[in-house]
Write an enzyme that holds these catalytic residues in place. Structure first.
Site, mmCIF file in Angstrom:
data_model
loop_
_atom_site.group_PDB
_atom_site.id
_atom_site.type_symbol
_atom_site.label_atom_id
_atom_site.label_comp_id
_atom_site.label_asym_id
_atom_site.label_seq_id
_atom_site.Cartn_x
_atom_site.Cartn_y
_atom_site.Cartn_z
ATOM 1 N N ASN A 15 0.836 -1.206 0.000
ATOM 2 C CA ASN A 15 0.000 0.000 0.000
ATOM 3 C C ASN A 15 0.871 1.257 0.000
ATOM 4 O OD1 ASN A 15 -3.071 -0.371 0.212
ATOM 5 N ND2 ASN A 15 -2.288 -1.969 1.546
ATOM 6 N N MET A 91 1.128 -2.289 12.023
ATOM 7 C CA MET A 91 0.452 -3.268 12.874
ATOM 8 C C MET A 91 0.568 -2.982 14.361
ATOM 9 S SD MET A 91 -0.879 -4.923 10.539
ATOM 10 C CE MET A 91 -1.583 -6.412 11.208
ATOM 11 N N LEU A 94 -2.096 2.335 18.327
ATOM 12 C CA LEU A 94 -1.601 3.628 18.795
ATOM 13 C C LEU A 94 -2.453 4.129 19.962
ATOM 14 C CD1 LEU A 94 -1.059 5.125 15.237
ATOM 15 C CD2 LEU A 94 0.748 4.480 16.859
ATOM 16 N N ASN A 108 -5.976 5.409 7.759
ATOM 17 C CA ASN A 108 -5.606 4.004 7.843
ATOM 18 C C ASN A 108 -6.412 3.220 6.822
ATOM 19 O OD1 ASN A 108 -4.402 1.582 8.974
ATOM 20 N ND2 ASN A 108 -6.388 1.158 9.921
ATOM 21 N N HIS A 110 -8.009 -0.559 6.299
ATOM 22 C CA HIS A 110 -8.338 -1.755 7.084
ATOM 23 C C HIS A 110 -8.987 -2.767 6.147
ATOM 24 C CE1 HIS A 110 -9.468 -4.126 10.596
ATOM 25 N NE2 HIS A 110 -10.676 -4.235 10.087
#
Ligand code: GRF
Length: 197
Positions: A15, A91, A94, A108, A110
């Site tokens: 990505n 991974m 946070l 992000n 997912h």
């Protein structure tokens, strides 16, 4: 003036490559840093080959002390002065304090159709549930895991005989279309969610 985009990875960085490759020409952003918590992340070599500055903050020495790890992460991150952070196969969970530092400026991707299947093993869970479709979601990162405002989703059919691996392989190319499309929109000030196909 181009916006500076820091990309956080933990693994192969496919990505990250898609995002970095999209930021050319009249694109409003440029990759300013690829930062990994894993020194062995395959994406680091890919970033270096693309001429993108890289940094590594290995999370293991911090032995679960998330605040200390994140304080160390902040150093290369703030030095790169990002306007936006893209988590791309990153991974580590946070803390709310870290997220608050970048609220509204951290994305992000997912591998599920959120809000379904937050967390791990998303494809196996979709198959086990008998879902007829699956996919991926790009969302704003907020303190709650995999829970922020959705910015884009891509859908694929779940086919008979699918395994988590075959489903992941069908979704990954769509991730590589969705994330760059959402990134560009966000940098252009657009946050209305998009859908692929
Ligand atoms: C992808 O499935 C992505 O959805 C998830 O991490 C996986 C690996 O991504 N966040 P990458 O190849 O490291 O970008």
């Amino acid at each position: 003036m181009n916006k500076r985009v820091a990309i956080l990875i933990s693994g192969s960085g496919s990505n990250m490559v898609a995002l970095a490759q999209s930021m050319t020409g009249d694109h409003p952003g440029r990759a300013c840093l690829v930062l990994s918590n894993d020194p062995q992340a395959g994406g680091l070599a890919k970033a270096r080959a693309m001429g993108i500055p890289t940094a590594v903050v290995d999370h293991r020495p911090f032995k679960g002390d998330r605040a200390a790890f994140e304080a160390a992460l902040m150093e290369p991150l703030l030095a790169a002065a990002p306007d936006l952070i893209a988590l791309a196969g990153f991974m580590r969970v946070l803390t709310p304090d870290f997220v608050a530092r970048f609220e509204g400026r951290m994305l992000n991707i997912h591998p599920s159709l959120l809000p379904k299947y937050k967390g791990l093993n998303t494809h196996a869970r979709a198959i086990a549930a008998g879902d007829t479709e699956a996919g991926c979601t790009v969302h704003e990162v907020t303190a709650a895991l995999d829970d922020g405002p959705i910015l884009g989703q891509a859908r694929v059919p779940v086919l008979p005989g699918d395994t988590a691996e075959t489903l992941a392989a069908r979704i990954l190319p769509l991730e590589h279309q969705l994330y760059p499309a959402v990134l560009r929109r966000v940098l252009e000030g657009k946050r209305a969610p998009i859908a692929l196909p």
